[in-house]
Design a protein around this motif. Sequence first.
Motif, PDB file in Angstrom:
ATOM      1  N   GLU A  18      -1.379  -3.191   9.634  1.00 11.54           N
ATOM      2  CA  GLU A  18      -1.533  -4.263   8.876  1.00 11.54           C
ATOM      3  C   GLU A  18      -0.440  -4.619   7.828  1.00 11.54           C
ATOM      4  O   GLU A  18      -0.257  -5.435   7.155  1.00 11.54           O
ATOM      5  CB  GLU A  18      -2.905  -4.239   7.959  1.00 11.54           C
ATOM      6  CG  GLU A  18      -3.939  -4.425   8.977  1.00 11.54           C
ATOM      7  CD  GLU A  18      -5.417  -4.393   8.504  1.00 11.54           C
ATOM      8  OE1 GLU A  18      -5.398  -3.950   7.276  1.00 11.54           O
ATOM      9  OE2 GLU A  18      -6.425  -4.158   9.120  1.00 11.54           O
ATOM     10  N   HIS A  19       0.513  -3.385   7.729  1.00 10.06           N
ATOM     11  CA  HIS A  19       1.297  -3.070   6.580  1.00 10.06           C
ATOM     12  C   HIS A  19       2.275  -2.617   7.291  1.00 10.06           C
ATOM     13  O   HIS A  19       2.854  -1.142   7.067  1.00 10.06           O
ATOM     14  CB  HIS A  19       0.912  -2.486   5.394  1.00 10.06           C
ATOM     15  CG  HIS A  19      -0.429  -3.115   4.869  1.00 10.06           C
ATOM     16  ND1 HIS A  19      -1.709  -2.972   5.286  1.00 10.06           N
ATOM     17  CD2 HIS A  19      -0.380  -4.027   3.832  1.00 10.06           C
ATOM     18  CE1 HIS A  19      -2.590  -3.325   4.513  1.00 10.06           C
ATOM     19  NE2 HIS A  19      -1.825  -4.388   3.760  1.00 10.06           N
ATOM     20  N   SER A  59      -1.160   3.810  12.371  1.00  7.97           N
ATOM     21  CA  SER A  59      -2.975   3.695  12.150  1.00  7.97           C
ATOM     22  C   SER A  59      -3.262   2.259  12.107  1.00  7.97           C
ATOM     23  O   SER A  59      -2.320   1.271  11.916  1.00  7.97           O
ATOM     24  CB  SER A  59      -3.249   4.524  10.922  1.00  7.97           C
ATOM     25  OG  SER A  59      -2.706   3.865   9.844  1.00  7.97           O
ATOM     26  N   SER A  60      -4.391   1.967  11.813  1.00  6.20           N
ATOM     27  CA  SER A  60      -4.842   0.445  11.816  1.00  6.20           C
ATOM     28  C   SER A  60      -4.546  -0.146  10.534  1.00  6.20           C
ATOM     29  O   SER A  60      -3.817  -1.327  10.331  1.00  6.20           O
ATOM     30  CB  SER A  60      -6.331   0.341  11.854  1.00  6.20           C
ATOM     31  OG  SER A  60      -7.203   1.072  10.947  1.00  6.20           O
ATOM     32  N   ILE A  61      -4.285   0.652   9.408  1.00  5.84           N
ATOM     33  CA  ILE A  61      -3.917   0.255   8.127  1.00  5.84           C
ATOM     34  C   ILE A  61      -2.391  -0.013   8.061  1.00  5.84           C
ATOM     35  O   ILE A  61      -1.900  -0.796   7.551  1.00  5.84           O
ATOM     36  CB  ILE A  61      -4.415   1.285   6.917  1.00  5.84           C
ATOM     37  CG1 ILE A  61      -4.171   0.509   5.481  1.00  5.84           C
ATOM     38  CG2 ILE A  61      -3.641   2.523   6.985  1.00  5.84           C
ATOM     39  CD1 ILE A  61      -5.022  -0.378   5.336  1.00  5.84           C
ATOM     40  N   ILE A  67       0.791  -1.114  -0.009  1.00  2.00           N
ATOM     41  CA  ILE A  67      -0.211   0.086   0.081  1.00  2.00           C
ATOM     42  C   ILE A  67       0.837   1.151   0.057  1.00  2.00           C
ATOM     43  O   ILE A  67       2.107   1.209   0.503  1.00  2.00           O
ATOM     44  CB  ILE A  67      -0.900   0.013   1.227  1.00  2.00           C
ATOM     45  CG1 ILE A  67       0.043   0.383   2.444  1.00  2.00           C
ATOM     46  CG2 ILE A  67      -1.709  -0.975   1.186  1.00  2.00           C
ATOM     47  CD1 ILE A  67      -0.883   0.461   3.625  1.00  2.00           C
ATOM     48  N   ASN A  72       3.110  -6.009   3.825  1.00  3.22           N
ATOM     49  CA  ASN A  72       2.645  -6.528   5.143  1.00  3.22           C
ATOM     50  C   ASN A  72       3.762  -7.840   5.604  1.00  3.22           C
ATOM     51  O   ASN A  72       4.807  -7.786   4.823  1.00  3.22           O
ATOM     52  CB  ASN A  72       1.474  -7.402   5.070  1.00  3.22           C
ATOM     53  CG  ASN A  72       1.376  -8.234   4.086  1.00  3.22           C
ATOM     54  OD1 ASN A  72       2.249  -8.337   3.242  1.00  3.22           O
ATOM     55  ND2 ASN A  72       0.179  -8.828   3.908  1.00  3.22           N
TER      56      ASN A  72
END
Length: 308
Positions: free
Chosen positions: A144-145, A139-141, A109, A308
């Motif tokens: 995850e990465h 952050s949450s995103i 991302i 990720n």
Amino acid sequence: MINKYWFWMLLFAFQFSFSQLKGVVKDSISGQPIPYVNIWVENENIGTTSELDGTFTINTTSDKVLVFSAVGYLRKKARVADNQGILLSLEVNHLKDVLVQKRLGKEQIEINTFKSKEVNSYHSADNKPTIIVTHIKNSSIIEEHPFIQKITFLSNSQLATAKIKLRIYDVAPDGGPGANYNDETIIVSLKKGKRKNTIDVSDQNIIIPKQGLFIGFEWIIIKENKYTFNYTIDQKGNKRIGDLINKTSKIYSDGQDYQPYIGLLKSEESLRWFYSGGKWHKLLNNIENKGHLVFSKGSLAIQLTLTN
């Protein structure tokens, strides 16, 4: 006689206060010169950088305290005599509490994306070894990465090639920049003109922790990066390059700064910090633009490619 005596005393004091101090920075064990060391007069806005051979010249006197800082070495404060050698000791790495995480690399991302046309202002070092960083919040995103694969930024340079350091810091308890995240000096060579640059840092294994990271740049005040230019002064006292305000304007040819310039994006929130005089300071968004291509509003245009 009394007036003449005081004249010479004042002249001597003036020359002493603006003398140049020379020295060389070396590794305390190998004795090899250390290039690109950040050197500041403590608590003053005066600084420089050591050259490739470790030598440096700074406009100060031997009664002032100099602060020496380099990635992988312990920071040192010292009063320096002219032509003195300064020895820096290697920094002993302390183990950090880290979450061991396996890189999957299946998803990619991009965050903080920007287009080149959105960047209409830049930050420059002027004539000091400035470090500017911006806070990358978690952050949450990002969780995850968490792995940083690439760092993209915009530069503008008047020289064929200019060098700058990529700097990454942990977040300190007070919310400002803390310790160096990595022990490796990352030097980036940038070409002339306005360019979007991408650095592959996948081999650095950089993981964004919960408190985030500070990412930015350190300007290297060396002969190779020096840029001289002609300028005029407008009615407000600002420098304008290649722009004759009126026929009575004077053109000055002794302008200089150090390349490159780094792009900024408009932002209501100031996330930037700068290093000066051996200390970190937070930039405020209410500082007006003064001087040659130095802007205090906005955030660094830094785009990250994460995996990720």
